[in-house]
Write a protein that holds these residues in place. Structure first.
Motif, PDB file in Angstrom:
ATOM      1  N   ARG A 206      -5.205 -14.937  11.935  1.00 33.02           N
ATOM      2  CA  ARG A 206      -4.569 -14.699  13.235  1.00 33.02           C
ATOM      3  C   ARG A 206      -3.046 -14.794  13.123  1.00 33.02           C
ATOM      4  O   ARG A 206      -2.321 -13.989  13.700  1.00 33.02           O
ATOM      5  CB  ARG A 206      -5.072 -15.702  14.263  1.00 33.02           C
ATOM      6  CG  ARG A 206      -4.282 -15.622  15.575  1.00 33.02           C
ATOM      7  CD  ARG A 206      -4.729 -16.611  16.617  1.00 33.02           C
ATOM      8  NE  ARG A 206      -3.791 -16.627  17.729  1.00 33.02           N
ATOM      9  CZ  ARG A 206      -3.949 -17.328  18.838  1.00 33.02           C
ATOM     10  NH1 ARG A 206      -5.027 -18.088  18.989  1.00 33.02           N
ATOM     11  NH2 ARG A 206      -3.045 -17.292  19.806  1.00 33.02           N
TER      12      ARG A 206
ATOM     13  N   ASP B 294      -6.744 -22.196  17.691  1.00 29.43           N
ATOM     14  CA  ASP B 294      -6.349 -21.154  18.636  1.00 29.43           C
ATOM     15  C   ASP B 294      -5.845 -21.770  19.940  1.00 29.43           C
ATOM     16  O   ASP B 294      -4.877 -21.276  20.535  1.00 29.43           O
ATOM     17  CB  ASP B 294      -7.542 -20.240  18.945  1.00 29.43           C
ATOM     18  CG  ASP B 294      -7.878 -19.319  17.787  1.00 29.43           C
ATOM     19  OD1 ASP B 294      -7.024 -19.131  16.898  1.00 29.43           O
ATOM     20  OD2 ASP B 294      -8.997 -18.776  17.780  1.00 29.43           O
TER      21      ASP B 294
ATOM     22  N   GLY C  82      -0.306 -11.574  13.240  1.00 30.31           N
ATOM     23  CA  GLY C  82       0.280 -11.597  14.569  1.00 30.31           C
ATOM     24  C   GLY C  82       1.686 -11.028  14.596  1.00 30.31           C
ATOM     25  O   GLY C  82       2.327 -10.846  13.551  1.00 30.31           O
TER      26      GLY C  82
END
Length: 209
Positions: A114, A90, A118
């Motif tokens: 993620r 991240d 996204g």
């Protein structure tokens, strides 16, 4: 899609479910119509150049994998698209901050929730990967897959920076050409052939200005 659903689909190789999260390839290519594109590779020699301003002057700047940017002078600062075939933390994703993330690797088990959920997510089709692999007779690099993809669009120009086909190795690792599963000679010959066929493609040799 929540994490449980995503990781279940990933574990069972449910390509259709994962692909449902992706922007259509046609939309991705349409976004490049008439645009100048800088595709920035990770050759160590690029760090010795002064090409950063030229990179940032492109309409769309695309970087690859860990996207090292040691200095703005050599590498520029913008990242519009990030073409990925590796896992990133991240922290690294936040630092690069791409507007769109393109998952190019056929190894879906490396894809994170993620990224897949996204904004601007694109999943490169396995069939496209396999076609280029067969053409090169070796697994293509992320850079080669991007060149193949980008030249299908109506972009005005595609300029490659930081591509020396592993002559100076990579800024993002210490492996030699013999330690990675790619055929860099085949990719160099393929890019040279593409240049002859398509005047939109230009290669800026690392370290030259």
């Amino acid at each position: 899609m929540n994490k449980l659903q995503f990781y279940t689909a990933r574990a069972f190789r449910d390509e259709a479910t994962i692909a449902s999260l992706s922007a259509p390839q046609s939309d991705l290519l349409d976004a490049l119509n008439g645009k100048s594109v800088a595709l920035v590779g990770n050759a160590r020699a690029l760090a010795q150049s002064d090409q950063g301003a030229d990179i940032d002057a492109a309409d769309v700047v695309i970087r690859i994998n860990r996207a090292p940017m040691p200095e703005a002078r050599s590498h520029g600062t913008r990242t519009d698209w990030l073409a990925l075939a590796v896992r990133l933390s991240d922290e690294d994703l936040d630092k690069i901050a791409p507007r769109s993330t393109l998952w190019m690797s056929p190894k879906r088990k490396r894809l994170r929730h993620r990224i897949a959920t996204g904004d601007g997510f694109y999943l490169h089709p396995l069939a496209d990967y396999e076609a280029l692999r067969d053409r090169l007779a070796a697994p293509p690099t992320t850079g080669a897959m991007m060149i193949d993809l980008l030249l299908r669009s109506d972009l005005s120009s595609l300029t490659l920076y930081g591509f020396d086909f592993f002559a100076s190795q990579s800024l993002s690792g210490s492996r030699t050409a013999q330690q990675v599963p790619h055929d860099f000679s085949a990719e160099a010959a393929w890019v040279a052939d593409m240049q002859r066929r398509d005047p939109r493609l230009r290669v800026i040799r690392p370290g030259s200005d």
